[in-house]
Write an enzyme that holds these catalytic residues in place. Structure first.
Site, PDB file in Angstrom:
ATOM      1  N   THR A 294      -5.431   8.331  -1.464  1.00 42.19           N
ATOM      2  CA  THR A 294      -5.064   7.301  -0.493  1.00 42.19           C
ATOM      3  C   THR A 294      -6.254   6.412  -0.172  1.00 42.19           C
ATOM      4  O   THR A 294      -7.409   6.863  -0.237  1.00 42.19           O
ATOM      5  CB  THR A 294      -4.597   7.997   0.807  1.00 42.19           C
ATOM      6  OG1 THR A 294      -4.535   7.022   1.855  1.00 42.19           O
ATOM      7  CG2 THR A 294      -5.552   9.083   1.269  1.00 42.19           C
TER       8      THR A 294
ATOM      9  N   TYR B 279      -6.325  13.333   7.935  1.00 42.56           N
ATOM     10  CA  TYR B 279      -5.527  13.054   6.735  1.00 42.56           C
ATOM     11  C   TYR B 279      -6.432  12.522   5.616  1.00 42.56           C
ATOM     12  O   TYR B 279      -6.459  13.067   4.503  1.00 42.56           O
ATOM     13  CB  TYR B 279      -4.423  12.035   7.061  1.00 42.56           C
ATOM     14  CG  TYR B 279      -3.775  11.466   5.820  1.00 42.56           C
ATOM     15  CD1 TYR B 279      -3.095  12.297   4.933  1.00 42.56           C
ATOM     16  CD2 TYR B 279      -3.871  10.100   5.512  1.00 42.56           C
ATOM     17  CE1 TYR B 279      -2.527  11.783   3.764  1.00 42.56           C
ATOM     18  CE2 TYR B 279      -3.298   9.581   4.362  1.00 42.56           C
ATOM     19  CZ  TYR B 279      -2.639  10.435   3.489  1.00 42.56           C
ATOM     20  OH  TYR B 279      -2.087   9.926   2.337  1.00 42.56           O
TER      21      TYR B 279
ATOM     22  N   ASN C 106      -0.585   0.712   0.722  1.00 42.95           N
ATOM     23  CA  ASN C 106       0.646   1.042   1.455  1.00 42.95           C
ATOM     24  C   ASN C 106       1.887   0.994   0.561  1.00 42.95           C
ATOM     25  O   ASN C 106       2.358  -0.102   0.224  1.00 42.95           O
ATOM     26  CB  ASN C 106       0.809   0.098   2.641  1.00 42.95           C
ATOM     27  CG  ASN C 106      -0.126   0.470   3.767  1.00 42.95           C
ATOM     28  OD1 ASN C 106      -1.325   0.519   3.578  1.00 42.95           O
ATOM     29  ND2 ASN C 106       0.433   0.767   4.927  1.00 42.95           N
TER      30      ASN C 106
ATOM     31  N   ILE D  57       4.496  -3.027  18.107  1.00 42.92           N
ATOM     32  CA  ILE D  57       3.342  -3.502  17.325  1.00 42.92           C
ATOM     33  C   ILE D  57       2.123  -2.762  17.869  1.00 42.92           C
ATOM     34  O   ILE D  57       1.731  -2.941  19.030  1.00 42.92           O
ATOM     35  CB  ILE D  57       3.167  -5.032  17.468  1.00 42.92           C
ATOM     36  CG1 ILE D  57       4.426  -5.750  16.959  1.00 42.92           C
ATOM     37  CG2 ILE D  57       1.923  -5.496  16.718  1.00 42.92           C
ATOM     38  CD1 ILE D  57       4.404  -7.260  17.126  1.00 42.92           C
TER      39      ILE D  57
ATOM     40  N   ARG E 147      -2.518  -4.906   6.027  1.00 43.55           N
ATOM     41  CA  ARG E 147      -2.381  -3.866   4.994  1.00 43.55           C
ATOM     42  C   ARG E 147      -1.994  -4.497   3.661  1.00 43.55           C
ATOM     43  O   ARG E 147      -1.406  -5.581   3.632  1.00 43.55           O
ATOM     44  CB  ARG E 147      -1.274  -2.852   5.383  1.00 43.55           C
ATOM     45  CG  ARG E 147      -1.599  -2.011   6.609  1.00 43.55           C
ATOM     46  CD  ARG E 147      -2.675  -0.986   6.282  1.00 43.55           C
ATOM     47  NE  ARG E 147      -3.031  -0.173   7.434  1.00 43.55           N
ATOM     48  CZ  ARG E 147      -3.978  -0.488   8.325  1.00 43.55           C
ATOM     49  NH1 ARG E 147      -4.645  -1.624   8.220  1.00 43.55           N
ATOM     50  NH2 ARG E 147      -4.259   0.331   9.315  1.00 43.55           N
TER      51      ARG E 147
HETATM   52  N1  UDP Z   1       2.737  -0.170  12.628  1.00 47.64           N
HETATM   53  C1  UDP Z   1       3.223  -0.786  13.771  1.00 47.64           C
HETATM   54  N2  UDP Z   1       4.398  -0.323  14.300  1.00 47.64           N
HETATM   55  C2  UDP Z   1       5.093   0.723  13.771  1.00 47.64           C
HETATM   56  C3  UDP Z   1       4.590   1.333  12.603  1.00 47.64           C
HETATM   57  C4  UDP Z   1       3.410   0.866  12.058  1.00 47.64           C
HETATM   58  O1  UDP Z   1       2.625  -1.716  14.283  1.00 47.64           O
HETATM   59  O2  UDP Z   1       6.130   1.101  14.327  1.00 47.64           O
HETATM   60  C5  UDP Z   1       1.491  -0.666  12.025  1.00 47.64           C
HETATM   61  C6  UDP Z   1       0.406   0.403  11.873  1.00 47.64           C
HETATM   62  O3  UDP Z   1      -0.366   0.482  13.040  1.00 47.64           O
HETATM   63  C7  UDP Z   1      -0.371  -0.116  10.663  1.00 47.64           C
HETATM   64  C8  UDP Z   1       0.695  -0.830   9.830  1.00 47.64           C
HETATM   65  O4  UDP Z   1       1.787  -1.072  10.708  1.00 47.64           O
HETATM   66  O5  UDP Z   1      -1.319  -1.061  11.068  1.00 47.64           O
HETATM   67  C9  UDP Z   1       1.191  -0.003   8.669  1.00 47.64           C
HETATM   68  O6  UDP Z   1       1.527   1.293   9.164  1.00 47.64           O
HETATM   69  P1  UDP Z   1       2.293   2.360   8.308  1.00 47.64           P
HETATM   70  O7  UDP Z   1       2.524   3.563   9.188  1.00 47.64           O
HETATM   71  O8  UDP Z   1       3.478   1.745   7.663  1.00 47.64           O
HETATM   72  O9  UDP Z   1       1.281   2.724   7.137  1.00 47.64           O
HETATM   73  P2  UDP Z   1      -0.254   3.257   7.177  1.00 47.64           P
HETATM   74  O10 UDP Z   1      -1.101   2.011   7.132  1.00 47.64           O
HETATM   75  O11 UDP Z   1      -0.450   4.083   8.397  1.00 47.64           O
HETATM   76  O12 UDP Z   1      -0.350   4.045   5.913  1.00 47.64           O
END
Ligand code: UDP
Length: 350
Positions: free
Chosen positions: A140, A164, A193, A230, A244
């Protein structure tokens, strides 16, 4: 000359390779193959003529996703089961997807993450290393922590900021030592992602509970949840929300196929897999609105611990060495396949 039918069948990924290679005695062992990424890899490899064996404890995965290959329900903590599998089946390579992947949960309960992601992976490596010499690991971008430079290349320092990310880096370190001492090769794939779904909508993203941004937004679009939170609006990014790099799950699957080919050349490597483009949380919400044509209500919430502000990967190395090219490089194509799948899933499960 009469060519056997299987050899002339045209692959759905015909742009990349036209000939299916049957490997009936050399099974690919897909650990965690009932999950999101593992099931897409299983589909692609099966379409390419590989014989697959799936192990999954179904804690996160879905038996409905194992539509190809042979399925064994079981857990990596069961060392006797692993010994039996490696004795009974002619396994050519192991792909390991079975892990806990929620950053926030890993901060709250690191013990589960180290047990599942480290201890259980060691069980798998110890069971395989006498017999199988090829290993593909789902790593990851969380191994990098807060990036010092964007886009992130594979030689960027690894300073993970969550259990993680640390658990995945621990396995990468173990793989380096094991491959040297026990004479096997591995490819570690650092996903950015993962998003989107099988364009034929046979499988897709389905987590319970859902924590990922795109399916959460799509849940709001179909009315399954009232709003999208958010997480953080004062990050050092143009609109204040996290950025991302979203990569289509079929493109990830294709990289595993290519990595398998590399292992056949007796090489070990680490690769980033991303699109090299970043999208903020707000941009993803806007794109989802456009694609679904639905209203999506949002709430500004506090930051989620363990989230770096920006993660964008350079995949130049994978392009150069694996000759891998993302086919779904446009974020709209990624979200469209996610939306098709999401509607189907919810027609069938609501
Ligand atoms: N995120 C958000 N609201 C949500 C879920 C995720 O704002 O309900 C944001 C999260 O903080 C990150 C981005 O979306 O910045 C992607 O999150 P996700 O959990 O999809 O993937 P990660 O980057 O954790 O692998």
């Amino acid at each position: 000359l009469k060519v056997p039918q299987l050899l002339c069948e045209i692959s759905p990924h015909k742009k990349l390779y036209n000939i299916i290679t049957p490997r009936y005695n050399n099974m690919i062992f897909i650990v965690g193959g009932a999950g999101y990424i593992g099931s897409h890899v299983n589909k692609l490899l099966s379409n390419e003529g590989y014989k697959t064996l799936i192990l999954d404890n179904l804690s996160k995965g879905h038996e409905e996703f194992v539509k190809w290959g042979k399925f064994i329900k079981g857990d990596l903590k069961d060392k006797r089961l692993l010994a039996r599998i490696f004795k009974e089946y002619d396994i050519n390579a192991v792909m390991h997807f079975a892990a806990l992947t929620d950053v926030r949960e890993s901060i709250q309960d690191p013990g589960s993450y180290y047990k599942n992601n480290v201890k259980n992976t060691l069980n798998l490596l110890d069971a395989m290393r006498e017999n199988v010499k090829k290993f593909i690991f789902s790593s990851t971008c969380a191994v990098y922590g807060n990036p010092l430079e964007i886009p992130i290349t594979e030689d960027h320092p690894c300073n993970p900021i969550s259990p993680y990310g640390r658990s995945k880096l621990m396995i990468e370190n173990i793989l380096e030592d094991y491959s040297r001492a026990y004479d096997f090769n591995y490819v570690s794939l650092r996903y950015f992602n993962a998003a989107g779904a099988d364009p034929q909508t046979e499988i897709g993203e389905w987590h319970e509970p859902e924590t990922h941004l795109i399916p959460i937004i799509l849940d709001a679009a179909i009315g399954k949840r009232e709003n999208v939170q958010i997480f953080g609006t004062d990050y050092p990014t143009p609109d204040g929300t996290c950025i991302r790099d979203y990569i289509h799950v079929m493109d990830l699957a294709n990289a595993h196929y290519k990595a398998l080919r590399l292992l056949e050349e007796d090489k070990s490597e680490i690769f980033n897999l991303g699109n090299g483009n970043g999208f903020s949380v707000k941009e993803i919400i806007e794109t989802c609105k456009e694609i679904t044509g639905e209203k999506i209500h949002t709430i500004e919430s506090k930051k989620r611990p363990g989230d770096p502000p920006i993660l964008i990967g350079s995949s130049k190395k994978a392009k150069r060495i694996l000759r891998w090219r993302p086919e779904f490089a446009d974020i709209k194509d990624i979200i469209e396949t996610a939306w098709e799948w999401h509607q189907k899933l919810n027609r069938e499960t609501i």
